[in-house]
Design a protein around this motif. Structure first.
Motif, short mmCIF file in Angstrom:
data_model
loop_
_atom_site.label_atom_id
_atom_site.label_comp_id
_atom_site.label_asym_id
_atom_site.label_seq_id
_atom_site.Cartn_x
_atom_site.Cartn_y
_atom_site.Cartn_z
N TYR A 126 13.00 98.30 61.01
CA TYR A 126 11.73 98.32 61.73
C TYR A 126 10.89 99.53 61.35
O TYR A 126 11.38 100.49 60.75
N ALA A 127 9.61 99.43 61.70
CA ALA A 127 8.66 100.49 61.39
C ALA A 127 7.58 100.49 62.45
O ALA A 127 7.50 99.58 63.29
N PHE A 128 6.75 101.52 62.43
CA PHE A 128 5.61 101.62 63.33
C PHE A 128 4.35 101.84 62.51
O PHE A 128 4.35 102.62 61.56
N VAL A 129 3.30 101.13 62.88
CA VAL A 129 2.01 101.24 62.20
C VAL A 129 0.97 101.56 63.26
O VAL A 129 0.94 100.92 64.31
N GLU A 130 0.12 102.55 62.99
CA GLU A 130 -0.95 102.88 63.93
C GLU A 130 -2.29 102.45 63.36
O GLU A 130 -2.57 102.64 62.18
N THR A 131 -3.10 101.90 64.23
CA THR A 131 -4.47 101.52 63.91
C THR A 131 -5.36 102.01 65.05
O THR A 131 -4.88 102.28 66.15
N SER A 132 -6.64 102.12 64.79
CA SER A 132 -7.52 102.70 65.80
C SER A 132 -8.13 101.69 66.77
O SER A 132 -8.58 102.06 67.83
N ILE B 239 -0.11 94.84 55.82
CA ILE B 239 -0.88 94.96 57.06
C ILE B 239 -2.31 95.43 56.79
O ILE B 239 -3.23 95.08 57.53
N GLY B 240 -2.50 96.17 55.71
CA GLY B 240 -3.84 96.64 55.35
C GLY B 240 -4.83 95.53 55.06
O GLY B 240 -6.04 95.75 55.06
N LEU B 241 -4.34 94.33 54.84
CA LEU B 241 -5.24 93.18 54.63
C LEU B 241 -5.95 92.79 55.92
O LEU B 241 -6.99 92.13 55.89
N TYR B 242 -5.39 93.19 57.07
CA TYR B 242 -5.91 92.75 58.37
C TYR B 242 -6.52 93.87 59.21
O TYR B 242 -7.19 93.59 60.19
N ASP C 155 -8.16 95.06 65.87
CA ASP C 155 -7.42 95.03 64.62
C ASP C 155 -5.94 94.76 64.85
O ASP C 155 -5.31 94.00 64.12
N ALA C 156 -5.39 95.39 65.89
CA ALA C 156 -3.97 95.18 66.21
C ALA C 156 -3.72 93.71 66.55
O ALA C 156 -2.72 93.13 66.11
#
Length: 98
Positions: free
Chosen positions: A45-51, A22-25, A55-56
């Motif tokens: 499953y997992a959860f990823v937070e972005t600001s 996910i860090g690629l995007y 980006d999401a």
């Protein structure tokens, strides 16, 4: 913060695997893989937070439905529940004892 739900993960996936994908995007703030308490394997499953919302959306459009380690990913913005009000016991009014 925008929280993304990432589903369709294998039991052996790590936080680093998800961060590298996910860090690629987008810029990642946090990664939380949900694991079984007894086996410590990923529950899928997992959860990823972005600001940023942009980006999401980039992550969703690029990776939703794509294959990752043999499984098809499901990625969407997580809809969190509103915090629940604390429950207090109901008090009844009684006549004072004399």
């Amino acid at each position: 913060m925008i929280k993304l739900f990432v589903g369709g993960l294998r039991p052996d996936v790590s936080e680093m695997d998800i961060a590298m994908l996910i860090g690629l995007y987008c810029n990642i703030e946090t990664v939380k893989v949900v694991r079984d308490r007894a086996t410590h394997k990923c529950k899928g499953y997992a959860f990823v937070e972005t600001s940023k919302v942009d980006d999401a959306q980039k992550v969703i459009s690029a990776l939703n439905g794509e294959s990752f380690k043999g499984n098809t990913l499901t990625i969407k913005i997580s809809e969190e529940e509103a915090p629940k009000a604390p429950k207090f016991p109901k008090y009844t009014t009684r006549k004072p004892i004399r």
